[in-house]
Design an enzyme around this catalytic site. Structure first.
Site, mmCIF file in Angstrom:
data_model
loop_
_atom_site.group_PDB
_atom_site.id
_atom_site.type_symbol
_atom_site.label_atom_id
_atom_site.label_comp_id
_atom_site.label_asym_id
_atom_site.label_seq_id
_atom_site.Cartn_x
_atom_site.Cartn_y
_atom_site.Cartn_z
ATOM 1 N N PRO A 134 0.842 -1.207 0.000
ATOM 2 C CA PRO A 134 0.000 0.000 0.000
ATOM 3 C C PRO A 134 0.877 1.257 0.000
ATOM 4 O O PRO A 134 1.787 1.384 0.810
ATOM 5 C CB PRO A 134 -0.785 -0.103 1.312
ATOM 6 C CG PRO A 134 -0.640 -1.518 1.755
ATOM 7 C CD PRO A 134 0.642 -2.019 1.191
ATOM 8 N N GLU A 135 0.612 2.137 -0.943
ATOM 9 C CA GLU A 135 1.359 3.391 -1.035
ATOM 10 C C GLU A 135 0.422 4.542 -0.682
ATOM 11 O O GLU A 135 -0.742 4.338 -0.397
ATOM 12 C CB GLU A 135 1.918 3.550 -2.453
ATOM 13 C CG GLU A 135 2.885 2.451 -2.877
ATOM 14 C CD GLU A 135 4.242 2.540 -2.162
ATOM 15 O OE1 GLU A 135 4.461 3.512 -1.416
ATOM 16 O OE2 GLU A 135 5.056 1.629 -2.347
#
Ligand SMILES: [Zn+2]
Length: 271
Positions: free
Chosen positions: A2-3
């Site tokens: 997840p960014e």
């Protein structure tokens, strides 16, 4: 992994459901990357008065204190106004509130839920203190960015991933922004001219805004993957396209490894 865009989209979807609700139960499952730091019972009775994001952390402001959530490598958060059924084997943290359930599902357990007495406390500072400015907030000016890069000896891609100049430009987005700006990922950060820095500054914001706009659907896929996937990648110009034709000049996209992370670029368009 997840960014920033995925975490931002998560924040936007959680916020309306959680704001103003009071915590009525807390479940802590298998150990995550860091412990909660307090007896879970102390959270019960506290109202969620704010939902924010800082870098890749979700911040929940409580009456007294702050709950920080990090999705690690493989975490995802779901929220439901109806009981979502028994906890699954990877649901390692759950908040029950007066109107919903929020669960952190994290197969690899690099994520965390941490309580801090305040944002200025040592507990919060340890996690948030080193973070650079937010790329989509007013503090990220091209002057600030240029001054930050002027002090860095490393390759620009590594400096972006480092997160201490600007936070949240993850591996995919760094490759894409550098392509958009025509800058070679291996170029020394302090050796980039001002006109090109301005281009990169703009490209970072464009790439992240676009990814957030696509995020609603990338998040769905995201939940079922451990790698860097999602809709944004399907729309990428260079990321994951080794050997394929550059969209600008038709030359084959190259792949190299920098700091153990894959970097994709066009050797013709990026200098
Ligand atoms: Zn090219």
């Amino acid at each position: 992994m997840p960014e920033l865009p995925e975490v931002e989209v998560t924040k936007q979807s959680l916020s309306p459901m959680l704001l103003g609700t009071t915590i009525s139960g807390v479940h802590v499952g298998k150990p995550l990357r860091w412990p909660l730091g307090v007896d879970p019972k102390t959270l019960v009775g506290q109202t969620i008065v704010g939902v924010r994001r800082r870098g890749k952390y979700l911040l929940f402001d409580l009456d007294a204190g702050l709950l920080l959530l990090h999705l690690g490598m493989s975490g995802s958060v779901s929220v439901s106004q109806q009981w979502p059924g028994p906890l699954g084997p990877y649901d390692h943290f759950e908040l029950q509130t007066t109107s919903c359930w929020m669960r952190l599902n994290d197969p690899r357990r690099f994520g965390a839920a941490v309580f801090a007495p305040s944002e200025n406390s040592p507990q919060a500072h340890k996690l948030l203190g080193h973070l650079g400015v937010e790329p989509l907030e007013a503090g990220f000016t091209s002057d600030y960015f240029a001054a930050g890069l002027a002090k860095r000896a490393g390759a620009i891609k590594q400096v972006l991933l480092g997160g201490d100049v600007v936070v949240g430009v993850g591996n995919i987005y760094a490759s894409e922004a550098l392509f958009m700006a025509g800058i070679r990922p291996t170029r020394g950060a302090k050796r980039i001219g001002r006109v090109r820095i301005n281009k990169l500054h703009q490209a970072i914001q464009t790439v992240l805004v676009r990814a957030i706009a696509l995020g609603g659907s990338s998040l769905r896929d995201f939940k079922h993957t451990n790698g860097e996937h999602g809709l944004f990648q399907a729309n990428s110009q260079v990321y994951g396209r080794e050997g394929q034709a550059c969209t600008q000049c038709q030359a084959p996209i190259k792949r190299i490894v920098q700091g153990q992370r894959a970097t994709y670029f066009c050797a013709t368009c990026q200098r």
